[in-house]
Scaffold this active site. Structure first.
Site, PDB file in Angstrom:
ATOM      1  N   GLY A 171       0.816  -1.213   0.000  1.00 15.79           N
ATOM      2  CA  GLY A 171       0.000   0.000   0.000  1.00 15.79           C
ATOM      3  C   GLY A 171       0.848   1.261   0.000  1.00 15.79           C
ATOM      4  O   GLY A 171       0.591   2.208  -0.759  1.00 15.79           O
ATOM      5  N   ASP A 172       1.879   1.295   0.840  1.00 13.80           N
ATOM      6  CA  ASP A 172       2.786   2.439   0.877  1.00 13.80           C
ATOM      7  C   ASP A 172       3.528   2.594  -0.441  1.00 13.80           C
ATOM      8  O   ASP A 172       3.718   3.706  -0.943  1.00 13.80           O
ATOM      9  CB  ASP A 172       3.788   2.267   2.011  1.00 13.80           C
TER      10      ASP A 172
END
Length: 411
Positions: A171-172
């Site tokens: 996600g990051d």
């Protein structure tokens, strides 16, 4: 570690006000392609990533990777004198990347309106859990939450097991890639004379959501909720992982019409290769269990080497499921410089990932690994017009720290 004298981002100055993963990864990508990246860290401890995962002599190997080619300036942004250092940095910056919770920089007098007044051509990239507005804007957001709310976790894992996560901070990383894309588009508008500075608003959950293909229209028109499907790719057949004789698995992607015929022929099922029911993807999806069972029955009778050799000969996309041990020994990775020999500060040799993407004329590269905390504080402040006496006063007052004065990674 030598990088080309001129990268595609040479002459671009980036100020990084970020910790951990999303903003620092975005800034790292820009640094690898020539941008001057000045990373602002808190004195004393710096970016928490310095102590994450496996440590060598007290410093994270991830840190050395995530911060390569960056300059570290230790600044206490909670003090007025530290805030003034950031303002001076912004005067000549092209891009500022930050991933504080929305409102934090505003409280320090470093929000968009304040920085735009200093530098109207500044591109301010703001990465947060939920974006700079909306009812969730003030919620803390980590990559795991973005993966869950963006739809990824609901579709990941075995159907009869709880939702799974990938073993990396995907996600990051997706947010970082969107951040770089947004920054470059905003810079292009400025450099081509078609715009001024602007905010690039990147959220973790939206970055994940942007990857979710046709999830929404399928639900809207057909009330279809895509769920966990294990190793298969829903609605595309055949594409799955299949067992081999020695208990390992192989990925087979035989979902093109011509590829499917070659696959079935290679495994001795000419009847299925010529079955009109299976001539196109929609028909194969309707019979995916039969197809998967047929492929698995064949792969399970053969070794992994035999399976990959047969499928390679038939020009059917397939792949072993690599561990990192497989990666660092693979000739394709090695031939494309994707395993980069590097040297840690104490002389220890270590392999690092190479540079992506590959540019033919202005490739990226690595000049140095992640720096010590505050290693570049004095020279960067001097370049901003601070005298030696002023720098000493800032150090004495705790507004900044030099590499020779910062704890933890002190020289």
């Amino acid at each position: 570690m030598e990088r080309p004298a001129e990268g595609p981002l040479t002459g671009i100055r980036v100020v990084e006000l970020g910790n951990l993963i999303a903003a620092p990864f975005a800034a790292r990508l820009m640094a690898e392609f020539g941008a001057e990246v000045i990373k602002v860290e808190a004195p004393g401890e710096g970016d928490p990533l310095r102590k994450w995962r496996k440590l060598h002599e007290g410093t994270s190997l991830w840190w050395y990777l995530q911060s390569r080619n960056k300059k570290s300036v230790a600044v206490n942004m909670r003090l007025p004198e530290g805030q003034e250092v950031v303002r001076r940095l912004v005067r000549d910056a092209d891009v500022l990347i930050e991933n504080f919770r929305p409102g934090t920089l505003e409280r320090w007098g470093l929000g968009w309106e304040a920085l735009k007044a200093i530098n109207p051509n500044l591109v301010m990239v703001r990465i947060s859990g939920f974006g700079q507005d909306g009812p969730y804007r003030e919620r803390p957001g980590f990559g795991a939450v973005g993966e869950a709310m963006g739809g990824m976790r609901f579709t990941t894992g075995e159907p009869d097991r709880p939702p799974a996560r990938t073993g990396i901070s995907i996600g990051d990383s997706l947010a970082a890639l969107h951040a770089v894309m947004g920054a470059l588009m905003a810079l292009l508008a400025i450099k081509s004379g078609r715009g001024a500075g602007q905010v690039v608003d990147v959220s973790l959950y939206e970055s994940v959501f942007n990857m979710m293909e046709s999830l929404v229209p399928e639900y809207d028109l057909f009330d279809f909720v895509r769920a966990r499907s294990g190793g298969s790719l829903p609605g595309i057949a055949p594409s799955n992982s299949y067992p081999t004789a020695e208990g390992s698995y192989v990925i087979v992607a035989g979902n093109g019409d011509g590829i499917f015929k070659r696959l079935m022929t290679a495994i001795g099922r000419e009847d299925l290769a010529n079955d009109p029911r299976l001539a196109s993807n929609d028909g194969r999806v309707a019979h995916v269990e039969e197809i998967d069972g047929t492929i698995a029955a064949w792969t399970s009778r053969h070794s992994l080497d035999e399976v990959t050799a047969a499928l390679d000969a038939a020009e059917v996309p397939n792949g072993r499921i690599y561990s990192v041990a497989d990666i660092v020994a693979d000739p394709q990775f090695l031939s494309r410089d994707m395993i980069l020999p590097s040297t840690l500060p104490d002389g220890t040799q270590v392999k690092m990932p190479g540079i992506v993407p590959k540019l033919s004329d202005t490739p990226g590269g690595v000049s140095w690994l992640g720096p010590k905390l505050g290693e570049h504080t004095a020279p960067v402040l001097a370049s901003l017009g601070y005298s030696a006496e002023e720098i000493e006063a800032l150090v004495a007052g705790g507004a900044v720290a030099r590499g020779d004065a910062a704890s933890g990674d002190a020289a």
